[in-house]
Design a protein around this motif. Structure first.
Motif, PDB file in Angstrom:
ATOM      1  N   THR A  26      79.291  17.556 -23.968  1.00 42.24           N
ATOM      2  CA  THR A  26      78.065  16.759 -24.031  1.00 42.24           C
ATOM      3  C   THR A  26      78.104  15.826 -25.229  1.00 42.24           C
ATOM      4  N   ARG A  27      78.545  16.351 -26.371  1.00 41.16           N
ATOM      5  CA  ARG A  27      78.641  15.499 -27.565  1.00 41.16           C
ATOM      6  C   ARG A  27      79.559  14.311 -27.308  1.00 41.16           C
ATOM      7  N   LYS A  32      80.018   8.488 -26.463  1.00 42.21           N
ATOM      8  CA  LYS A  32      80.611   7.390 -25.700  1.00 42.21           C
ATOM      9  C   LYS A  32      79.555   6.421 -25.176  1.00 42.21           C
ATOM     10  N   PHE A  33      78.399   6.990 -24.746  1.00 41.93           N
ATOM     11  CA  PHE A  33      77.404   6.147 -24.082  1.00 41.93           C
ATOM     12  C   PHE A  33      76.177   5.841 -24.951  1.00 41.93           C
ATOM     13  N   SER A  94      69.738  13.984 -34.096  1.00 37.50           N
ATOM     14  CA  SER A  94      70.744  13.326 -33.281  1.00 37.50           C
ATOM     15  C   SER A  94      71.239  14.256 -32.176  1.00 37.50           C
ATOM     16  N   PHE A  95      71.224  13.764 -30.939  1.00 39.62           N
ATOM     17  CA  PHE A  95      71.723  14.573 -29.832  1.00 39.62           C
ATOM     18  C   PHE A  95      73.202  14.902 -30.039  1.00 39.62           C
ATOM     19  N   ALA A  96      73.963  13.937 -30.499  1.00 40.66           N
ATOM     20  CA  ALA A  96      75.392  14.160 -30.707  1.00 40.66           C
ATOM     21  C   ALA A  96      75.645  15.263 -31.732  1.00 40.66           C
ATOM     22  N   LEU A  97      74.843  15.286 -32.787  1.00 38.83           N
ATOM     23  CA  LEU A  97      75.081  16.246 -33.863  1.00 38.83           C
ATOM     24  C   LEU A  97      74.412  17.587 -33.631  1.00 38.83           C
ATOM     25  N   LEU A  98      73.424  17.628 -32.747  1.00 33.29           N
ATOM     26  CA  LEU A  98      72.745  18.890 -32.449  1.00 33.29           C
ATOM     27  C   LEU A  98      73.337  19.632 -31.251  1.00 33.29           C
ATOM     28  N   SER A  99      73.944  18.913 -30.350  1.00 36.08           N
ATOM     29  CA  SER A  99      74.313  19.508 -29.060  1.00 36.08           C
ATOM     30  C   SER A  99      75.233  20.716 -29.209  1.00 36.08           C
TER      31      SER A  99
END
Length: 386
Positions: A26-27, A32-33, A94-99
């Motif tokens: 997911t991260r 990427k998007f 951040s979704f990237a850092l929490l996922s």
């Protein structure tokens, strides 16, 4: 992935190795998007006592390591009751850092909250009894040991606010800090009595080695709880009279305390707590009252023997399976226990400890999967933590 031995659990390598792979993927997709700000709601499916500190410490350390900030909102402060399905935490960032963090956060939150609730209930069932945490031997390693001690301390503090004595400490040094103590408490295991060859000799050895400490003696090794307990009191009459002596009952479930059988156990409770045995009981409750092991009848019989022999100040420490249910039965029988030694606040049904997290906001817009709308934040129902 191999994690270097020196890598702390909050390192990127450790997190990547221990999290579920779909969170790592997911991260990658989000990076990427395009990242976004998300808010997670974390909850359990049963009532608990809020015990979030280990999870919060983990999140704050990771945020610092990653050069970011996570907003943390506690709808329920540590040590307060939380209903089933009620969010314990809202975590934003951040979704990237929490996922990648969800797996580990849930591990650190769920078991602690359930164990805290168990400890809280135990203390409230026996509000005039002090408890000693003896969970370490039942834990799966140091991390669980730390978590369970923390949980017991949180549950104890909640019960103390309602007038219970709660936990006075624990049995090992490493986690004594959770109870405000510099070291663990305890005197002797059964092995020392086997080494000494008699209960009295074990007491003599302990007292000679630690002359300034209170003396708590296990009395069930030879199956002569009453005989050996009184013999130790007779050997140390001054300590017995001073209130610095206790006998610890740890009789295993395969036999009765010395002098008891089913009929005599009923007779003991008829003398002291007849109402406790005159209503419907489950098999488990009956065993706690008049069965083998450390029953209410066993505790009352030990108290009778001590008082009749002139040792009213010798205390009784009881151990062996003192979970919430057993504490409740002991309370109904008014069992004269001074201290309970227990690790039975460790959750029995581990499936009850499974915490769950769902994202409830994406860039500030409320959105959650169907059926989880109860997790959406309500205005004014949260307390922000840094």
């Amino acid at each position: 992935m191999t994690i270097p031995n020196a890598a702390p659990e909050t390192s990127d390598a450790a997190i990547a190795a221990r999290t579920d792979s779909y969170f790592k993927r997911t991260r990658s997709v989000v990076e990427k998007f395009g990242d976004c700000h998300v808010t997670y709601a974390v909850f359990l499916r049963r009532p608990v006592i809020s015990a979030p500190r280990l999870a919060l410490d983990f999140l704050r350390t990771v945020a610092e390591n990653r050069g970011t900030e996570f907003s943390i909102e506690l709808p329920h402060e540590e040590g307060t009751w939380v209903g089933a399905g009620d969010p314990l935490l809202y975590i934003g960032g951040s979704f990237a850092l929490l996922s990648e963090l969800e797996t580990i956060v849930l591990q650190k939150l769920g078991p602690a909250c359930v164990a805290a609730h168990n400890a809280y209930q135990m203390c409230l069932e026996l509000p005039n009894v002090a408890f000693l945490a003896m969970e370490a031997r039942h834990c799966a390693g140091a991390e669980m040991q730390e978590m369970m001690a923390y949980a017991a301390a949180v549950g104890s503090a909640a019960a103390k606010r309602e007038g219970a004595k709660g936990f006075l400490g624990n049995a090992n040094d490493a986690t004594a800090h959770w109870f405000g103590e510099p070291a663990g408490r305890g005197t002797m295991p059964h092995a020392l009595i086997g080494y000494a060859g008699s209960t009295v000799r074990a007491a003599e050895m302990f007292h000679a080695t630690f002359p300034d400490e209170a003396l708590t003696v296990l009395v069930d090794y030879f199956g002569r709880e009453v005989t050996d307990g009184l013999a130790v009191c007779a050997r140390f009459p001054e300590i017995a009279a001073s209130g610095r002596m206790a006998v610890r009952l740890d009789t295993h479930g395969g036999r009765f305390l010395e002098g008891l059988d089913p009929a005599e156990s009923y007779a003991v409770l008829e003398r002291h707590a007849p109402s406790a045995i005159r209503r419907y009981r489950s098999d488990t409750e009956l065993r706690h009252l008049v069965g083998t092991g450390v029953s209410a009848a066993a505790v009352w019989r030990m108290r009778e023997a001590l008082d009749e022999a002139g040792y009213p100040h010798v205390r009784i420490v009881a151990s062996s399976g003192f979970g919430v249910g057993k504490c409740r039965v002991m309370a109904e029988a008014r069992a004269p226990i001074d201290v309970v030694g227990t690790g039975s606040f460790i959750p029995d049904a581990w499936s009850e400890t499974y915490a769950t997290a769902d994202i409830v906001e994406y860039d500030g817009a409320p959105r959650v999967k169907i059926g989880r709308e109860f997790l959406l934040r309500r205005n004014g129902a949260r307390k922000k933590q840094g």
